[in-house]
Design a protein around this motif. Structure first.
Motif, PDB file in Angstrom:
ATOM      1  N   GLU A  10      -5.680   1.214 -13.808  1.00 25.49           N
ATOM      2  CA  GLU A  10      -5.928  -0.061 -13.415  1.00 25.49           C
ATOM      3  C   GLU A  10      -5.249  -0.386 -12.289  1.00 25.49           C
ATOM      4  N   PHE A  11      -5.745  -1.024 -11.483  1.00 25.44           N
ATOM      5  CA  PHE A  11      -4.821  -1.593 -10.221  1.00 25.44           C
ATOM      6  C   PHE A  11      -4.649  -3.401 -10.356  1.00 25.44           C
ATOM      7  N   TYR A  12      -3.670  -3.676 -10.213  1.00 28.58           N
ATOM      8  CA  TYR A  12      -3.219  -5.248 -10.403  1.00 28.58           C
ATOM      9  C   TYR A  12      -2.575  -5.762  -9.127  1.00 28.58           C
ATOM     10  N   LEU A  43       3.447   1.465  -7.102  1.00 29.03           N
ATOM     11  CA  LEU A  43       3.961   0.223  -7.178  1.00 29.03           C
ATOM     12  C   LEU A  43       4.580  -0.240  -5.535  1.00 29.03           C
ATOM     13  N   VAL A  44       3.759  -1.143  -5.060  1.00 27.44           N
ATOM     14  CA  VAL A  44       4.093  -1.432  -3.393  1.00 27.44           C
ATOM     15  C   VAL A  44       4.292  -3.110  -3.627  1.00 27.44           C
ATOM     16  N   PHE A  45       4.797  -3.416  -2.637  1.00 29.87           N
ATOM     17  CA  PHE A  45       4.900  -4.880  -2.475  1.00 29.87           C
ATOM     18  C   PHE A  45       4.074  -5.513  -1.146  1.00 29.87           C
ATOM     19  N   ALA A  46       3.431  -6.458  -1.340  1.00 25.83           N
ATOM     20  CA  ALA A  46       2.938  -7.109   0.092  1.00 25.83           C
ATOM     21  C   ALA A  46       3.463  -8.619   0.162  1.00 25.83           C
ATOM     22  N   ARG A  47       3.464  -9.042   1.203  1.00 21.53           N
ATOM     23  CA  ARG A  47       3.844 -10.134   1.610  1.00 21.53           C
ATOM     24  C   ARG A  47       3.202 -11.002   2.705  1.00 21.53           C
ATOM     25  N   ARG A  48       2.809 -12.083   2.590  1.00 22.03           N
ATOM     26  CA  ARG A  48       2.103 -12.636   3.859  1.00 22.03           C
ATOM     27  C   ARG A  48       3.178 -13.682   4.312  1.00 22.03           C
ATOM     28  N   SER A  49       3.216 -13.337   5.672  1.00 16.66           N
ATOM     29  CA  SER A  49       4.339 -14.113   6.473  1.00 16.66           C
ATOM     30  C   SER A  49       3.647 -15.656   6.572  1.00 16.66           C
ATOM     31  N   PRO A  50       4.477 -16.834   6.943  1.00 19.90           N
ATOM     32  CA  PRO A  50       4.029 -18.183   7.366  1.00 19.90           C
ATOM     33  C   PRO A  50       2.946 -18.044   8.194  1.00 19.90           C
ATOM     34  N   ASP A  79      -5.939   0.575   2.314  1.00 13.35           N
ATOM     35  CA  ASP A  79      -7.368  -0.295   2.167  1.00 13.35           C
ATOM     36  C   ASP A  79      -7.131  -0.797   0.923  1.00 13.35           C
ATOM     37  N   ASP A  80      -6.923  -0.242  -0.191  1.00 13.68           N
ATOM     38  CA  ASP A  80      -6.452  -0.806  -1.505  1.00 13.68           C
ATOM     39  C   ASP A  80      -5.713  -2.043  -1.440  1.00 13.68           C
ATOM     40  N   ILE A  81      -4.644  -1.626  -0.842  1.00 15.35           N
ATOM     41  CA  ILE A  81      -3.341  -3.003  -1.029  1.00 15.35           C
ATOM     42  C   ILE A  81      -3.833  -4.120  -0.078  1.00 15.35           C
ATOM     43  N   LEU A  82      -4.427  -3.891   1.074  1.00 23.35           N
ATOM     44  CA  LEU A  82      -5.085  -4.902   1.865  1.00 23.35           C
ATOM     45  C   LEU A  82      -6.204  -5.803   1.029  1.00 23.35           C
ATOM     46  N   TYR A  83      -6.978  -5.114   0.260  1.00 29.97           N
ATOM     47  CA  TYR A  83      -8.137  -5.684  -0.439  1.00 29.97           C
ATOM     48  C   TYR A  83      -7.394  -6.609  -1.454  1.00 29.97           C
ATOM     49  N   LEU A  84      -6.510  -5.816  -2.293  1.00 28.15           N
ATOM     50  CA  LEU A  84      -5.674  -6.715  -3.434  1.00 28.15           C
ATOM     51  C   LEU A  84      -4.922  -7.718  -2.823  1.00 28.15           C
ATOM     52  N   ALA A  85      -4.619  -7.719  -1.545  1.00 32.71           N
ATOM     53  CA  ALA A  85      -3.488  -8.906  -1.140  1.00 32.71           C
ATOM     54  C   ALA A  85      -4.120  -9.858  -0.020  1.00 32.71           C
ATOM     55  N   GLU A  86      -5.523  -9.761  -0.096  1.00 33.87           N
ATOM     56  CA  GLU A  86      -6.326 -10.622   0.726  1.00 33.87           C
ATOM     57  C   GLU A  86      -6.042 -12.249   0.385  1.00 33.87           C
ATOM     58  N   ASN A  87      -6.044 -12.547  -0.852  1.00 33.30           N
ATOM     59  CA  ASN A  87      -5.722 -13.909  -1.000  1.00 33.30           C
ATOM     60  C   ASN A  87      -4.427 -14.453  -1.047  1.00 33.30           C
ATOM     61  N   LEU A  88      -3.513 -13.731  -0.633  1.00 33.01           N
ATOM     62  CA  LEU A  88      -1.950 -14.263  -0.557  1.00 33.01           C
ATOM     63  C   LEU A  88      -2.027 -15.336   0.430  1.00 33.01           C
ATOM     64  N   LEU A  97       0.307  -3.013  -8.503  1.00 36.75           N
ATOM     65  CA  LEU A  97       0.827  -2.090  -9.225  1.00 36.75           C
ATOM     66  C   LEU A  97      -0.458  -1.244  -9.920  1.00 36.75           C
ATOM     67  N   VAL A  98      -0.256   0.120  -9.796  1.00 36.74           N
ATOM     68  CA  VAL A  98      -1.428   0.846 -10.371  1.00 36.74           C
ATOM     69  C   VAL A  98      -0.787   1.682 -11.486  1.00 36.74           C
ATOM     70  N   VAL A  99      -1.532   1.514 -12.615  1.00 38.93           N
ATOM     71  CA  VAL A  99      -0.869   2.211 -14.056  1.00 38.93           C
ATOM     72  C   VAL A  99      -2.005   2.960 -14.770  1.00 38.93           C
ATOM     73  N   GLU A 100      -1.763   3.968 -15.274  1.00 39.11           N
ATOM     74  CA  GLU A 100      -2.515   4.726 -16.230  1.00 39.11           C
ATOM     75  C   GLU A 100      -2.169   4.140 -17.470  1.00 39.11           C
ATOM     76  N   LEU A 101      -3.310   3.846 -18.238  1.00 39.65           N
ATOM     77  CA  LEU A 101      -3.309   3.357 -19.245  1.00 39.65           C
ATOM     78  C   LEU A 101      -3.279   4.380 -20.433  1.00 39.65           C
TER      79      LEU A 101
END
Length: 138
Positions: A10-12, A43-50, A79-88, A97-101
């Motif tokens: 799962e991607f979070y 596990l990576v971090f994305a941040r949106r600047s002001p 592409d995954d990271i940018l998609y998941l972070a688009e609403n920041l 976070l990508v985890v194997e269950l």
């Protein structure tokens, strides 16, 4: 019985105010790994600047010495990271976070052997579940 090398993943995207989450988040993830519940694949971090720009930070760029050590495979692509972070929102950040269950690995193999497959999945965040049950419990 079929044996899979990996269970379902799962991607979070976990949002935070400010430019990065605190060390308690990394410790919570490390605790899940130590308990055998999940295997962290990325596990990576994305941040949106002001100004609205998204910056992607690797884990090693965000932690101090003494932070939990996670053995990561690096599965999330740009592409995954940018998609998941688009609403920041500007000035906020997210842990991608990508985890194997691990708990579901043998279940997935049993489904496969039985000719079955998960055809839909819907997650409900814990705060919503808890609020609903608190209001509707008998």
């Amino acid at each position: 019985m079929t044996t899979f090398d990996y269970g379902p993943i799962e991607f979070y995207a976990i949002g935070f105010e400010g430019d990065r989450p605190g060390p308690a988040v990394l410790q919570a993830i490390d605790d899940l790994v130590a308990s055998g519940t999940v295997n962290v694949l990325d596990l990576v971090f994305a941040r949106r600047s002001p100004e609205g720009e998204i910056e992607v930070l690797e884990l090693s760029d965000t932690v101090d010495d003494g932070a939990p050590a996670l053995d990561l495979a690096g599965l999330a692509g740009q592409d995954d990271i940018l998609y998941l972070a688009e609403n920041l929102e500007p000035g906020s950040s997210a842990a991608i976070l990508v985890v194997e269950l691990l708990w579901a690995k043998s279940f997935a193999a049993a489904l496969y052997d039985a000719g079955g497959a998960v055809i839909a999945r819907e997650g409900i965040p814990a705060p919503i579940v808890n609020a609903f049950l608190a209001e509707n419990a008998d």
